[in-house]
Structures are given as C-alpha cells and as structure tokens.
Scaffold this motif. Structure first.
Motif, mmCIF file in Angstrom:
data_model
loop_
_atom_site.group_PDB
_atom_site.id
_atom_site.type_symbol
_atom_site.label_atom_id
_atom_site.label_comp_id
_atom_site.label_asym_id
_atom_site.label_seq_id
_atom_site.Cartn_x
_atom_site.Cartn_y
_atom_site.Cartn_z
ATOM 1 N N LYS A 1 -4.273 -4.038 -3.431
ATOM 2 C CA LYS A 1 -4.566 -4.379 -4.746
ATOM 3 C C LYS A 1 -5.770 -3.555 -5.610
ATOM 4 O O LYS A 1 -6.927 -3.884 -5.609
ATOM 5 N N GLU A 2 -5.200 -2.236 -5.901
ATOM 6 C CA GLU A 2 -5.876 -1.309 -6.340
ATOM 7 C C GLU A 2 -5.221 -0.342 -7.213
ATOM 8 O O GLU A 2 -3.845 -0.353 -6.590
ATOM 9 N N SER A 3 -5.283 0.726 -7.607
ATOM 10 C CA SER A 3 -4.666 1.938 -7.942
ATOM 11 C C SER A 3 -5.233 3.172 -7.054
ATOM 12 O O SER A 3 -6.378 3.374 -7.116
ATOM 13 N N ARG A 4 -4.429 3.911 -6.704
ATOM 14 C CA ARG A 4 -4.868 5.192 -6.025
ATOM 15 C C ARG A 4 -3.677 6.014 -6.233
ATOM 16 O O ARG A 4 -2.441 5.781 -5.543
ATOM 17 N N LEU B 1 -10.725 1.523 1.155
ATOM 18 C CA LEU B 1 -10.373 2.616 1.998
ATOM 19 C C LEU B 1 -9.677 2.269 3.126
ATOM 20 O O LEU B 1 -10.394 2.392 4.368
ATOM 21 N N LYS B 2 -8.566 2.056 3.061
ATOM 22 C CA LYS B 2 -7.665 1.416 4.506
ATOM 23 C C LYS B 2 -6.310 1.761 4.096
ATOM 24 O O LYS B 2 -5.682 2.024 2.997
ATOM 25 N N ASN B 3 -5.802 2.098 5.449
ATOM 26 C CA ASN B 3 -4.399 2.213 5.277
ATOM 27 C C ASN B 3 -3.535 1.051 5.497
ATOM 28 O O ASN B 3 -4.002 0.116 6.200
ATOM 29 N N ILE B 4 -2.357 0.916 4.943
ATOM 30 C CA ILE B 4 -1.505 -0.302 5.443
ATOM 31 C C ILE B 4 -0.350 0.361 6.334
ATOM 32 O O ILE B 4 0.412 1.207 6.110
ATOM 33 N N VAL B 5 -0.397 -0.263 7.447
ATOM 34 C CA VAL B 5 0.436 -0.001 8.416
ATOM 35 C C VAL B 5 1.398 -1.002 8.678
ATOM 36 O O VAL B 5 1.426 -1.999 8.709
ATOM 37 N N PRO C 1 -8.804 0.437 8.552
ATOM 38 C CA PRO C 1 -9.976 1.146 7.873
ATOM 39 C C PRO C 1 -9.627 2.541 8.021
ATOM 40 O O PRO C 1 -9.782 2.891 9.059
ATOM 41 N N VAL C 2 -10.365 3.420 6.799
ATOM 42 C CA VAL C 2 -10.083 4.705 7.232
ATOM 43 C C VAL C 2 -11.337 5.247 8.217
ATOM 44 O O VAL C 2 -12.532 4.846 7.852
ATOM 45 N N ALA D 1 -18.239 7.905 -2.499
ATOM 46 C CA ALA D 1 -19.332 6.632 -2.562
ATOM 47 C C ALA D 1 -18.396 5.422 -2.565
ATOM 48 O O ALA D 1 -17.228 5.147 -3.114
ATOM 49 N N ARG D 2 -18.880 4.288 -1.978
ATOM 50 C CA ARG D 2 -18.223 3.079 -1.611
ATOM 51 C C ARG D 2 -18.472 2.303 -2.865
ATOM 52 O O ARG D 2 -19.173 1.233 -2.843
#
Lengths: 592, 107
Positions: A526-529, A546-550, A564-565, A575-576
C-alpha cells in the motif's frame, strides 16, 4: 505413457541464456553430468543475446583488473549502496554483496574467453564508471568458447513445465520436446532455473517472445519462495506502432539523447507534472508512470501510446546525432532501417509508451543461488533479491553471469552428496495428463484469445500504474480465467511437430500464475516504490513499508508474508518517513 | 468507400505433419492477409498462424534482428523475418541449405 523420453543427469539447467550456460560450465568443471534445456535454439534465444549491454563491476576493479580508466575511489560497498538506492532498499544484502564482490573476476574470465570490450560508461544511478560496454552476442559467443572444453549436453527446443519432487526435494522435471512432440521426463539431483523473466505477460515488451515466466511458475508449484514480484520493470517510450517495431526502444533512446519531446494528444509536454528534469533527465520508472497516466486518463495517441517527437529540432541536429557510430547510425537501429519503415524521426512523431522490460523480482535465493527447496537453484532474471524494486542499468547481464557461476557451483556441490533421484510416477502421470489436455481437448477456449485477455488485463491493471479497484477486478478476472479458460483450453492444431499453439497453451499456464502473483503482491503493497506506482497510495512509505513481500504456494493458493528489510551497518537506509514518489520537493499545480 | 488493402503471399508448407514421417517435402501455398503499411514478414506469419492456419510453424524469439533465429528465404534471399518488410507477391520459404523440421522451422 506413450512416446516418453527419460533423461538422466546430475544437474538439469532450464534456460540457455547467459545464466544457464555459465552455470553449466561450473557444473561440468566439477566433473558432473549437466544438461541444458531450452525452448528455442542455443545462441538464438533468450534475453542475453539481445542485450545492447554494459556489464558492471566496481570502478576500482575496472582500473586494477582491466587496466582501464576506472576510479579507485569506488568500492564494493559503494556499488552495493547504489544498488540499494536504485532498488529502493528492497534488495537482499547478502545477494547484492555476492553480486558486487564477484562481478569483476567473472567478467575478466569472459574477456579472456573473447568477449569484446568496446569502451566504458557511467550509466544513470551509478556514482562511478562501472559499465564495460559490449554486446549480448559477444557475451554469448564468449560463453560458448568457455564451455567448449567441457561436456555439456544441450536439449534444444525443449520446454519444461513442471518440477518433480520427492520428500521435499527437487528431483527433476517434465516437459515436451517441441520439435518432436515427445514427452520429457528428466531425473536430476538438482535443477537450476535460468528461465529469464515474465516479461511476456504484457502485450508490448522489449524482451524475447519466450520469456513467459515458466521458471517462476515451476518454482512456485514446487514450493519455492518468490520475492519482490510486484516490481515488474518497464522501459518508457518504446514503439507502440507500427506492428513491425512494437516494443523497440529506439524512441526512448533517441528522444532522450537529442532533446525530443513526449507529448499527449493535446500537444502538452506532460513530464512537467512529474519531473523538473523533463525528458532529458528523468528516470525510467518515473517516465513510465508519467506516460501511463496520460494513456489511462484518455490523453493518448490513436494506437494507445503517447507521442515522442523530434520534429521541433533542426534536421541537421538529428543528422549529426545519427552520424555517430553506434546504435542508430544513419537511422538504422539494429537490423531495422527506420527510413525504409517510414519512421524517419525528422519527418514523423512516434506513437510510443511503456513496454515490459525486466522482472525485478523472482525466485528467492541465498548468496549461493539456492532456494528454500533442497535441490532447486535459480540464476539470472529468474532470481529475486538482487535488484529490489528497480534495477540499475547494466546489472541484468552482470547478475546472470555471477549467479550462473555461483548457482552452478552450489548445485554441483549439492548433487555430489544427494541421493540418486527417485521419481514419483503419480506426479509424472499427473503432469503428462495436464500437458496433453489442451492438445487432446476437441472444443474449448482459444489459446490466443486467452493470451490476449491476459496481456490486455495485465497492461490495464498491472502496468506501471495500479490501484485497488483495478487490482481487485483483475484478481476476480484471474479467478474466472482459471476456471473458465485455463481448464478448457483447446489447441486447434493437433500436430505434434513444432506446434506453436500447444507451446502457447502451456505458456498461458505460466503467465496466468505470474499474473496472479503480481496482482496479489501489488494489492498488498500500500505505497508506491521503484517500478510500482499505486495511484491510491502515491507516496513511498519508508516508515511502514521497508518490507519485502514473500510469496509461497499454499495448497495451490498464493500465501503472502511480509518480511522487514534487515541490513548491516554497511548499507545506509533512508529516514523512516513517507516521501513523495516523484522527485522530492517537486510540486505541480498547473491545471490543463 | 475505401478499398481494403490486401497482401498476397506464398508460404512454404510441409505436406506431412506426422511425427513418424521423415519425408519433409513441401509446397508453396497462397494466403491473403490485410495489409498495414510497414508490416514485416514476421507480422505476416503471425497473422496467418493466429487467424488462418494454426498449424503454420516458424521460429520466433527476439523480434529485433538480434537472435538470428527467424532467418527465412524471401524470394530467393536469406532475410530476417522480423526486420524485412512484407511486399505483395512475396514467397517465404525455409532458409536454404538447412534441413526442414516443418514448414519454416529448420535444424
């Protein structure tokens, strides 16, 4: 089963591009039997041979190892940081370290095997000169030479569709020999998937025809994890029309070199909404999103693209650009003569737009190319974790070279200790029936009708721009297609020799699976990256995402896990906080 | 009323389609397809395969003149199928000097 060919080998490699062949050399070097299968002809298929390429290593090593003018200030750590910044921090650190620290020595080996070095370049996103210019053809020829001293068996025109497993290990695969129609059963102690990406999911692509995500689908089926699948990469401004050049990237290369304009149907240079650097300085991901927005919002050209035009520029300026030796000298681009095709940039504006270019994500591997399933390895574009959410220029061929070698070595070591492969005959029978079902079915769904439906839907809802509504509709359609189309596919041509339609039917299975994975992972994020833009979540969310989807197979359904990365102190994370996807600080408020 | 343009081409087809036959004799057959300016030999073959006869077989990979897999014989000359413009009356056959697997697919 009638007409079956059983193959026995130590390591089966699926795919004969750069990754597959480099892996085969490593396996053979360790004294093991190796078989390389390929849907097409070795040297005449796969993405490697099509690359107008640069191959990358740390600039320091360009100086030390190649004696060329590299910059001694660059290091493995700098290269890694650049990959993380381009990949928007989705990359896997150990995989990136293996990539950056091994690149130079494997490139050196290629040069020793005869790969041409045509110069150096510093591509956008690289802080140093890291690119060694060559061609895909030259790389493939060098690999052929490197493979010569070894015994490597090639089975060309052979499509593998499924992996065989026994007690949780991969023990081979099944498929067909396209040339004879024969059913293939391969018994192997280990399998390396070097099948390239799933670029053919989309109607317009820069990549070869056969990259239909077969490796992704096979790995998923066998229980392997996939990662970063929501980040298929697009190249902006590729030809949409005429059909002869669909997917060719000349409009992008030429307009971004000369000061060409990208216009919507109202003649507006829409890049000003997205990036103050405009056409000359923007990046591929932002340009693709910008073009797609014009197309989706109805401001496109008659054949569905935008206009790419150099007509405002003096003909002499363009002639001068086309006079340099290189990719488009005398308005010839590769084998295409643009003047003969009535595509003279001095005379016409092009209809162009984003084209599917590369799969950033893929099969989740460790630094040695191993998946979570014992006996299964991946190398090259089919692997995930190297590029994160976006790939740096030059890294695709580097990746297939490095991980071809690493996966080959690891698969060979594993095979030495693995028990002889035992095949579960019930699996073989099941896949035999599924492979032959579309060929034997008298009436049913048309193969190309399904292919078109997949591609059109993928383009509309899973292209550079996505949103919840589109993705939910897409998932509903996918479920319908599984039940109504895939289960009823009927091949009209019943011949078994080089039956293109049968191959397309089998590829549709892979494509539909890849499509579902991309749709579900895109909906989850739920973001753009990087290569993915959600218009309902237009910011990059470094606070929560800052997470990968497995992705993993759970009873034939897709299960998702957020991880989480985690990085060591050598990688600097942002920065978070939430930041705009487009160029930071750029605000556009002009109405038109 | 504008007349719909058509392109007439001849394409080499193998007579036997069975696995057990080794004889790959063939003949040129005529096809008519809608003409769009700038279409290539590959576009013609795709059109015939998808819309006229699914059994037509040929090799296709990169579509950009790089893989060299799609070389066919066009009116007596070896040409890339993907980058050669289609013209009315053209004859498309398998690459000369190669063994025919089926239709335009050669070993």
């Amino acid at each position: 089963m009638r007409n079956t060919k059983v193959i026995e080998t130590d390591v089966l490699i699926v795919g004969s591009g750069g990754g597959g062949v480099r892996a085969a050399i490593e396996v053979a070097k360790k004294g093991l039997k190796v078989m390389v299968a390929n849907k097409g002809t070795f040297n005449k298929s796969g993405a490697t041979v099509t690359a107008d390429m640069e191959i990358d290593c740390p600039s320091k090593e360009i100086k030390e190892i190649f004696g060329l003018p590299g910059d001694p200030a660059d290091t493995v750590e700098n290269f890694m940081q650049d990959m993380f910044e381009e990949g928007k921090y989705m990359n896997n650190e150990e995989v990136v370290f293996a990539h950056c620290s091994n690149a130079a020595s494997y490139i050196k080996e290629l040069v020793n095997w005869g790969m041409a070095v045509n110069g150096l370049m510093q591509a956008p996103g690289h802080r140093y000169v890291r690119g060694i210019l060559s061609t895909g053809r030259s790389m493939v020829e060098a690999l052929r030479k490197g493979a010569k001293p070894y015994k490597i068996d090639f089975i060309e025109h052979s499509m593998f569709t499924n992996l065989l497993t026994k007690d949780g290990r991969v023990v081979g695969g099944v498929g067909i020999n396209i040339r004879t129609g024969q059913f293939l059963v391969a018994k192997a102690k280990a399998v390396i998937l070097a099948t390239g990406g799933g670029t053919r999911l989309y109607p317009i692509t820069t990549a070869p025809e056969e990259l239909t995500g077969d490796g992704f689908a096979m790995a998923f089926q066998a229980g392997a994890e996939l990662v970063d699948m929501e980040f298929p990469m697009f190249l902006p401004c590729c030809f949409y029309w005429p059909p002869s050049v669909r997917g060719i990237d000349f409009p992008y290369i030429f307009t971004s070199q000369t000061g060409g304009w990208w216009l919507n149907r109202f003649g507006v240079r829409f890049m000003e909404k997205w990036d103050p650097r405009m056409e000359l300085g923007t990046t591929r991901d932002i340009a693709s999103v910008a073009m797609m927005m014009e197309i989706l919002e109805g401001r496109g050209s008659p054949h569905g693209g935008i206009y790419a035009s150099c007509k405002h520029l003096p003909a002499k300026l363009l002639d001068q650009e086309a006079s340099h030796p290189g990719a488009y000298q005398n308005y010839k681009y590769g084998q295409f003569d643009l003047i003969k095709l009535h595509l003279d940039p001095r005379e016409v504006a092009y209809e162009a737009g984003p084209a599917s270019h590369y799969s950033n994500g893929g099969i989740r591997i460790n630094a040695k190319g191993a998946t979570n399933v014992p006996g299964l390895y991946a190398a090259g574009e089919s692997q995930g974790g190297t590029m994160g959410a976006n790939r740096l220029s030059g890294n695709a061929v580097t990746e297939c070279l490095v991980f071809g070698a690493l996966a080959g070595s690891a698969a060979a070591d594993y095979s030495k200790g693995a028990p002889p492969p035992e095949i579960d005959e019930s699996q073989v029978t099941m896949w035999y029936d599924r492979i032959h079902a579309p060929l034997n079915r008298k009436d049913g769904v048309d193969v190309y009708e399904m292919r078109t439906k997949i591609q059109d839907l993928a383009y509309k809802d899973m292209g550079p721009i996505r949103d919840e509504t589109g993705l939910r509709e897409c998932i509903a359609e996918i479920e319908k297609m599984k039940k109504e189309m895939l289960a009823n596919l009927a091949v009209k041509n019943k011949g078994k020799i080089y039956n293109r339609e049968w191959v397309a039917a089998l590829e549709n299975q892979s494509l539909l699976r890849v499509m579902e994975i991309i749709a579900r992972t895109s909906l989850e994020r739920k973001e753009s990256r990087g290569a993915m833009y959600r218009r309902d979540f237009p910011d990059t969310d470094n606070k929560d995402w800052l997470k990968n989807i497995v992705v993993k197979n759970k009873d034939d359904n897709i299960s998702l896990e957020l991880k989480p990365v985690v990085v060591s102190s050598r990688i600097k994370l942002p920065a978070r906080e939430r930041v705009p996807y487009i160029v930071p600080g750029w605000k556009y408020d002009k109405k038109f | 009323m504008t007349e719909k343009k058509v392109l007439k081409v001849q394409v080499y087809r193998s007579l036997s389609r069975k696995e057990e036959d080794t004889d790959r004799k063939g003949e040129y057959r005529s096809y008519e397809i809608p003409y769009i300016e700038g279409i290539t030999v590959m576009n013609v073959l795709d059109y015939i395969h998808e819309n006229v006869d699914r059994s037509l077989s040929y090799y296709k990979s990169c579509r950009t003149g790089k893989c060299t897999g799609c070389i066919v014989d066009v009116d007596g000359k070896s040409q890339f199928g993907c980058t050669t413009l289609a013209v009315d009356g053209m004859k498309i056959g398998p690459q000369k000097g190669k063994q025919v697997i089926i239709d335009l697919v050669v070993s």
